[in-house]
Write an enzyme that holds these catalytic residues in place. Structure first.
Site, short mmCIF file in Angstrom:
data_model
loop_
_atom_site.label_atom_id
_atom_site.label_comp_id
_atom_site.label_asym_id
_atom_site.label_seq_id
_atom_site.Cartn_x
_atom_site.Cartn_y
_atom_site.Cartn_z
N ARG A 166 43.87 29.73 46.87
CA ARG A 166 44.98 28.85 46.48
C ARG A 166 46.29 29.26 47.16
NH1 ARG A 166 44.02 30.45 40.32
NH2 ARG A 166 41.95 30.71 41.28
N LYS A 168 35.76 42.72 45.35
CA LYS A 168 34.62 42.14 44.64
C LYS A 168 33.51 43.17 44.48
CE LYS A 168 35.09 37.47 46.64
NZ LYS A 168 35.24 36.69 45.38
#
Length: 504
Positions: A357, A283
């Site tokens: 996920r 990130k």
């Protein structure tokens, strides 16, 4: 300032009183007392019951209005310091109730909680409302009276000196007690979410879960990295492989008194990424600042399980905490890798920063195959797309059937945690097709990132009644305002408890 137990946040001692306001005040020291009274919109801010109670207790209702001109807008506060003498309280806090609905009462309660921080005794003349409205006021007061814990001098200390004791006049004790417990669950989740990631890792979270289980009579099981490998939890192992602190899976179990095989069974699954660097697809620096709260889903599930016994939840509840730290190293998983989940389904990795996920998939597959739930719900700070769509005030809910979606949304409205129904668009499913695995876990070709994430998760729940709550927006707050403190919000804890309390 007291040392803070992160799993038992510091709260005032709350009680309810049926007796007249004057009698309650007569037993307390006026110099260490704050009296909270709501003022409503309209020609007369005092409803007859409040006017009479104030007058009987020795206050002049008209003088309070004419001299101090309190605002009635929701959450406004006017602090009146009374002269020494025969007054029953030296400090009176007039709180704007707005239109008096549950939403306004929750915000009014939060304002009252902030205005009375650090007081020895607080007496609140309950606003006229039904049980849901009075519970909303109490929840708001608990949440507003609290501030995030601070780590100073090697120990955790309470972020604010909360009031020592609060008496709510003209309220039912059961309503007050249950509201305090629900709000306390939100605060437990906030404390865990706000803990820095150099303290908090998967093993640390597992230890907190063991402590919660011991305190609240829950069953607990923890998988370490060896057990995860032996049982085939490839998603957790892949995401956690780049960190020096290995992943964990925690299972917590609650059963009400007299439960048997016919008692409905709910499984709650929480995303527990204790820090998210993005992995090899790292990130930007600014994007990492809030990532200590990326385990909020697991904190909420843990907090809900901790409250089930005290709230007499009538169904069996199992909580699964899917815990990993997503870091980069020579052992980190890569874009293009194929991961084998619990049960054998394979996933092609499209982006290492879509790790939530992947760990949820393992836990959902395990719940479907081994736990046989009647309802399966996951909660996660999952996608930036959800935050873009709905900002910070509400969360998408994806559900396999309309009735479950409706139940959760109704519970959210009661709890002040709003859900908005999002569609599971089958046409987008083709974007998750993979040439080398059963599925790809991202679908960049169609957009709708929160929808494609939900479609991916749906592949792991079989035919179960299932819902997915993406709390990436309301799960964090950038400000200390209203019912929220800065940082993790615990959004979803009160919602899920309200829903569970209503099941039979």
């Amino acid at each position: 300032m007291p040392i803070e137990d992160l799993l038992a946040p510091t709260l005032p001692a709350w009680t309810a009183a049926d007796g007249p306001l004057a009698d309650v005040l007569a037993d307390l020291d006026p110099d260490d007392l704050a009296l909270v009274v709501g003022v409503a919109d309209g020609d007369d801010p005092w409803e007859p019951r409040v006017r009479q109670a104030l007058a009987t207790a020795g206050f002049d209702p008209d003088e309070l209005i004419e001299t101090h001109e309190p605002k009635t807008s929701v959450g406004s506060t006017t602090v009146v310091r009374m002269p020494r003498g025969d007054q029953a309280a030296r400090l009176v806090v007039l709180v704007g109730l707005g239109e008096g609905g549950s939403r306004d009462l929750r915000l009014a309660g939060a304002a009252a909680g902030r205005a009375t921080r650090g007081r020895g005794q607080v007496v609140v003349l309950a606003p006229s409302a039904d049980e849901a409205g009075q519970a909303a006021f109490v929840e708001g007061a608990v949440l507003g009276g609290w501030a995030p814990a601070r780590f100073t001098g090697g120990t955790w200390t309470a972020g604010a000196d909360v009031a020592t004791a609060v008496v709510l006049v003209d309220a039912e004790s059961d309503v007050v007690e249950r509201a305090v417990r629900r709000a306390g669950a939100s605060l437990l989740a906030r404390n865990l979410a706000n803990t820095p990631s150099n303290i908090k890792n998967p093993a640390w979270m597992a230890r907190q879960a063991r402590t919660v289980a011991s305190r609240n009579g829950l069953d607990v099981r923890v998988w370490d990295e060896k057990a995860l490998a032996a049982d085939g939890f490839g998603g957790l192992l892949a995401v956690g492989g780049g960190s020096v602190t290995p992943p964990r899976l925690v299972q917590l179990g609650y059963a009400p008194a007299g439960a048997d095989a016919t008692t409905p069974h709910v499984v709650l699954v929480g995303k527990g990424i204790t820090f998210d660097s993005g992995g090899l697809q790292v990130k930007p620096a600014d994007g990492m600042l809030a990532m200590k709260t990326d385990m909020s889903g697991s904190a909420i599930v843990l907090a809900v399980l901790a409250a089930c016994r005290d709230l007499d939840v009538p169904v069996r509840v199992t909580g699964l905490l899917a815990l990993a730290e997503n870091m980069m190293s020579g052992a980190a998983y890569r874009p293009g890798d194929v991961v084998t989940h619990f049960g054998g389904m394979t996933t092609e990795i499209g982006n290492t920063d879509a790790e939530g996920r992947i760990v949820l998939a393992d836990a959902l597959a395990y719940a479907d195959a081994e736990l046989d739930p009647d309802v399966l719900i996951d909660i996660a700070t999952l996608t930036g797309a959800a935050r873009v769509a709905l900002a910070r005030t509400m969360a998408p809910v994806f559900a396999a059937d309309a009735d479950l979606s409706s139940q959760l949304r109704a519970a959210g409205e009661t709890a002040g945690e709003t859900l908005w129904p999002f569609p599971l668009v089958q046409a987008y499913r083709r974007a998750l097709e993979s040439d080398v695995a059963d599925i790809n876990h991202i679908g960049p070709s169609v957009g709708g990132g929160s929808i494609t994430a939900a479609l991916f998760l749906r592949e792991f729940v079989g035919e179960r009644r299932w819902a997915h709550l993406d709390i990436a927006g309301p799960g964090r707050s950038d400000v200390d305002s209203g019912v929220h403190g800065k940082g993790g919000t615990g959004f979803g804890a009160r919602l899920l408890l309200r829903w569970l309390e209503g099941l039979r």
